[in-house]
Design a protein around this motif. Structure first.
Motif, mmCIF file in Angstrom:
data_model
loop_
_atom_site.group_PDB
_atom_site.id
_atom_site.type_symbol
_atom_site.label_atom_id
_atom_site.label_comp_id
_atom_site.label_asym_id
_atom_site.label_seq_id
_atom_site.Cartn_x
_atom_site.Cartn_y
_atom_site.Cartn_z
ATOM 1 N N LYS A 168 0.831 -1.205 0.000
ATOM 2 C CA LYS A 168 0.000 0.000 0.000
ATOM 3 C C LYS A 168 0.865 1.255 0.000
ATOM 4 O O LYS A 168 0.641 2.192 -0.774
ATOM 5 C CB LYS A 168 -0.933 -0.017 1.211
ATOM 6 C CG LYS A 168 -1.943 1.116 1.214
ATOM 7 C CD LYS A 168 -2.889 1.025 2.409
ATOM 8 C CE LYS A 168 -3.881 2.180 2.417
ATOM 9 N NZ LYS A 168 -4.794 2.118 3.588
ATOM 10 N N ILE B 224 2.876 1.602 -3.324
ATOM 11 C CA ILE B 224 2.036 2.159 -4.402
ATOM 12 C C ILE B 224 1.852 3.653 -4.202
ATOM 13 O O ILE B 224 1.922 4.443 -5.157
ATOM 14 C CB ILE B 224 0.673 1.429 -4.449
ATOM 15 C CG1 ILE B 224 0.875 -0.004 -4.952
ATOM 16 C CG2 ILE B 224 -0.314 2.171 -5.346
ATOM 17 C CD1 ILE B 224 -0.351 -0.896 -4.807
ATOM 18 N N GLU C 238 2.855 6.479 -6.860
ATOM 19 C CA GLU C 238 1.852 7.424 -7.389
ATOM 20 C C GLU C 238 2.384 8.853 -7.320
ATOM 21 O O GLU C 238 2.178 9.652 -8.243
ATOM 22 C CB GLU C 238 0.555 7.308 -6.577
ATOM 23 C CG GLU C 238 -0.233 6.032 -6.811
ATOM 24 C CD GLU C 238 -1.125 6.091 -8.048
ATOM 25 O OE1 GLU C 238 -1.059 7.088 -8.779
ATOM 26 O OE2 GLU C 238 -1.857 5.124 -8.285
ATOM 27 N N LEU D 289 3.663 0.795 -11.615
ATOM 28 C CA LEU D 289 2.345 0.786 -10.973
ATOM 29 C C LEU D 289 1.504 -0.380 -11.489
ATOM 30 O O LEU D 289 0.684 -0.935 -10.751
ATOM 31 C CB LEU D 289 1.626 2.123 -11.191
ATOM 32 C CG LEU D 289 2.116 3.256 -10.278
ATOM 33 C CD1 LEU D 289 1.647 4.616 -10.784
ATOM 34 C CD2 LEU D 289 1.640 3.034 -8.839
ATOM 35 N N ASN E 117 0.358 -2.913 -8.507
ATOM 36 C CA ASN E 117 -1.076 -3.142 -8.323
ATOM 37 C C ASN E 117 -1.448 -4.594 -8.592
ATOM 38 O O ASN E 117 -2.341 -5.141 -7.935
ATOM 39 C CB ASN E 117 -1.887 -2.193 -9.211
ATOM 40 C CG ASN E 117 -2.047 -0.816 -8.590
ATOM 41 O OD1 ASN E 117 -2.823 -0.636 -7.650
ATOM 42 N ND2 ASN E 117 -1.298 0.154 -9.088
ATOM 43 N N ALA F 57 -0.649 -6.451 -5.556
ATOM 44 C CA ALA F 57 -1.599 -6.120 -4.489
ATOM 45 C C ALA F 57 -3.000 -6.668 -4.756
ATOM 46 O O ALA F 57 -3.898 -6.505 -3.929
ATOM 47 C CB ALA F 57 -1.660 -4.607 -4.298
ATOM 48 N N ASN G 151 -4.914 -5.689 -7.258
ATOM 49 C CA ASN G 151 -5.727 -4.682 -7.944
ATOM 50 C C ASN G 151 -5.572 -4.899 -9.459
ATOM 51 O O ASN G 151 -4.929 -4.111 -10.158
ATOM 52 C CB ASN G 151 -5.289 -3.268 -7.569
ATOM 53 C CG ASN G 151 -5.210 -3.067 -6.076
ATOM 54 O OD1 ASN G 151 -6.032 -3.602 -5.329
ATOM 55 N ND2 ASN G 151 -4.235 -2.304 -5.613
ATOM 56 N N THR H 266 -6.764 -2.165 -12.059
ATOM 57 C CA THR H 266 -5.880 -0.993 -12.004
ATOM 58 C C THR H 266 -4.545 -1.309 -12.671
ATOM 59 O O THR H 266 -3.998 -0.485 -13.421
ATOM 60 C CB THR H 266 -5.634 -0.567 -10.541
ATOM 61 O OG1 THR H 266 -6.890 -0.322 -9.911
ATOM 62 C CG2 THR H 266 -4.780 0.697 -10.464
ATOM 63 N N SER H 267 -4.033 -2.492 -12.421
ATOM 64 C CA SER H 267 -2.792 -2.947 -13.055
ATOM 65 C C SER H 267 -2.913 -2.895 -14.573
ATOM 66 O O SER H 267 -2.046 -2.361 -15.267
ATOM 67 C CB SER H 267 -2.474 -4.379 -12.598
ATOM 68 O OG SER H 267 -1.412 -4.931 -13.344
ATOM 69 N N TYR I 241 -2.873 0.619 -15.986
ATOM 70 C CA TYR I 241 -1.534 1.228 -15.983
ATOM 71 C C TYR I 241 -0.663 0.668 -17.115
ATOM 72 O O TYR I 241 0.148 1.392 -17.694
ATOM 73 C CB TYR I 241 -0.852 1.067 -14.624
ATOM 74 C CG TYR I 241 -1.159 2.226 -13.701
ATOM 75 C CD1 TYR I 241 -0.760 3.524 -14.040
ATOM 76 C CD2 TYR I 241 -1.853 2.037 -12.509
ATOM 77 C CE1 TYR I 241 -1.056 4.596 -13.211
ATOM 78 C CE2 TYR I 241 -2.145 3.108 -11.677
ATOM 79 C CZ TYR I 241 -1.746 4.390 -12.037
ATOM 80 O OH TYR I 241 -2.051 5.464 -11.219
#
Length: 431
Positions: free
Chosen positions: A191, A194, A198, A220, A224, A227, A229, A232-233, A236
């Motif tokens: 977390k 990331i 960002e 990113l 992600n 993580a 995500n 989101t990955s 990106y």
């Protein structure tokens, strides 16, 4: 009776967790990334080649202008990044050696450039020696501390790396932000990692810096994904491609989503086959071998591994693929002794938890579970958050009947199915 019921509940819970980590709706769409697969030209590659032609002519006309060598080296390095052809990495080294010799190793910029080249070649101890040489000269100390952080992280010198990070502490500095992000990733705090990446991304956008945007977007994408995500990955990776349409790293990330998340092996192979034509590296064969393994096609898996080793035998990659070779050799008891020999070399190169994991895993696959446990407990346990390393650790614990130690690792592994890949699903359930 109670233990049987408990085990059944645990197995069912694991199944549910795997289902949640698995395919829960399509994320990728061909219309998003097909344009990048269909590109015929490569503007970044063409630009680097034109720059090489220009500066080579200048250098040929005035060989006393040493600065031209660094400009040539920089563009050969860009060609390596763009094509994956290792000959460009070695050409970069050749030019930087020539430049450093001309400067009698007094120019910190060219010393650092050679050190970074050695990092790419996995010649970490030589890179550290050069970084310390630059440090002793005393110019550009912050840049040298950044280099030292990078080398020390590769070598597993984490205390020294943390000190390097303290020296360059500046939350408005892009280079600091990407390194503090890496440090938090190392600590297992995705977390925070990331969050810092960002912030680095915001600086890249504000400065309209193309190369920094590519760096942050692709990282990113990775972070992600780790993580969980996934969507989101994916976005990106698409943002990376919007800036650099030929970015094979982002396309490979999308191929991994197709395979690991959506279980669409056909689409993953289509993406890999397309990008490997313009960025041909051995790891694409390993990716295809993983897919074949998932499809339970042993013949196809072995064929891809054969192509992988044929490429390594044809082209000198030095120590760059030692980790992969160790893991492949360790799979088969007939070649496990080869895995052990390479793991020993890796520990000499970089005595990290990752390298000691390779050693422990080699001993485990050779049947020496006690020695594997001793190494894993001393050098690996609690020192890495890498899912594959912790899968090895849990497997070694199981072989030594240390069931109590497996449960917390297993819980984390179940959250990391995407990163590990679907081949690990059943392996984790039965730990």
């Amino acid at each position: 009776m109670k233990s049987i019921i408990t085990n059944s509940v645990l197995a069912f819970t694991a199944f549910l967790m795997l289902s949640c980590n698995g395919k829960s709706g399509l994320i990728i769409a061909q219309k998003d990334y097909n344009p990048y697969l269909e590109i015929k030209d490569n503007k970044s590659k063409d630009f680097a080649q034109n720059e090489i032609y220009f500066w080579q002519k200048k250098y040929d006309a005035a060989p006393n202008q040493i600065s031209y060598l660094s400009l040539l080296a920089s563009n050969y390095s860009k060609l390596f990044e763009n094509t994956g052809d290792v000959k460009y990495l070695y050409k970069t080294e050749e030019l930087l050696l020539k430049s450093n010799e001309a400067y009698k190793y007094s120019n910190v910029g060219t010393i650092r450039s050679l050190a970074r080249n050695y990092i790419s070649q996995h010649r970490f101890r030589e890179a550290l020696a050069l970084a310390n040489k630059a440090l002793s000269i005393g110019e550009g100390m912050k840049e040298t501390q950044k280099l030292l952080f990078d080398v020390n992280m590769e070598l597993g010198n984490y205390k020294e790396a943390e000190q390097n990070l303290t020296f360059i502490n500046d939350k408005t500095d892009f280079d600091y932000l990407i390194r503090i992000s890496k440090w938090n990733d190392h600590l297992g705090d995705l977390k925070t990692a990331i969050s810092f990446m960002e912030k680095a991304k915001d600086i890249a956008i504000a400065n309209e810096n193309k190369s920094l945007k590519i760096w942050t977007y692709s990282n990113l994408g990775d972070l992600n994904g780790h993580a969980g995500n996934i969507e989101t990955s994916y976005h990106y990776y698409l943002k990376t491609l919007a800036v650099e349409p030929n970015n094979s790293y982002a396309l490979k990330g999308i191929a991994w989503i197709a395979f690991s998340y959506e279980k669409d092996t056909k689409e993953a192979i289509r993406i890999i086959d397309t990008i490997s034509k313009r960025h041909h590296t051995p790891d694409f064969y390993l990716f295809k071998a993983q897919i074949a393994d998932y499809q339970k096609n042993t013949a196809l898996k072995n064929e891809n591994l054969k192509h992988y080793f044929a490429m390594l035998n044809t082209i000198n990659y030095g120590a760059m693929y030692n980790k992969y070779n160790t893991l492949i050799y360790a799979e088969d008891k007939k070649t496990a002794s080869k895995a052990l020999a390479i793991a020993m070399i890796e520990i000499q190169h970089r005595p990290t938890p990752d390298s000691y994991d390779l050693l422990a895993w080699a001993y485990y696959n050779m049947g020496d579970t006690k020695k594997a446990l001793a190494i894993a407990q001393h050098y690996v346990a609690g020192k890495s958050f890498e899912p594959k390393i912790n899968y090895h650790l849990a497997t070694i614990y199981k072989a030594n009947h240390l069931k109590a130690k497996i449960a917390p690792i297993k819980e984390e592994l179940l959250k990391s199915i995407f990163e590990l890949g679907p081949n690990f699903e059943n392996k984790i359930v039965i730990l």
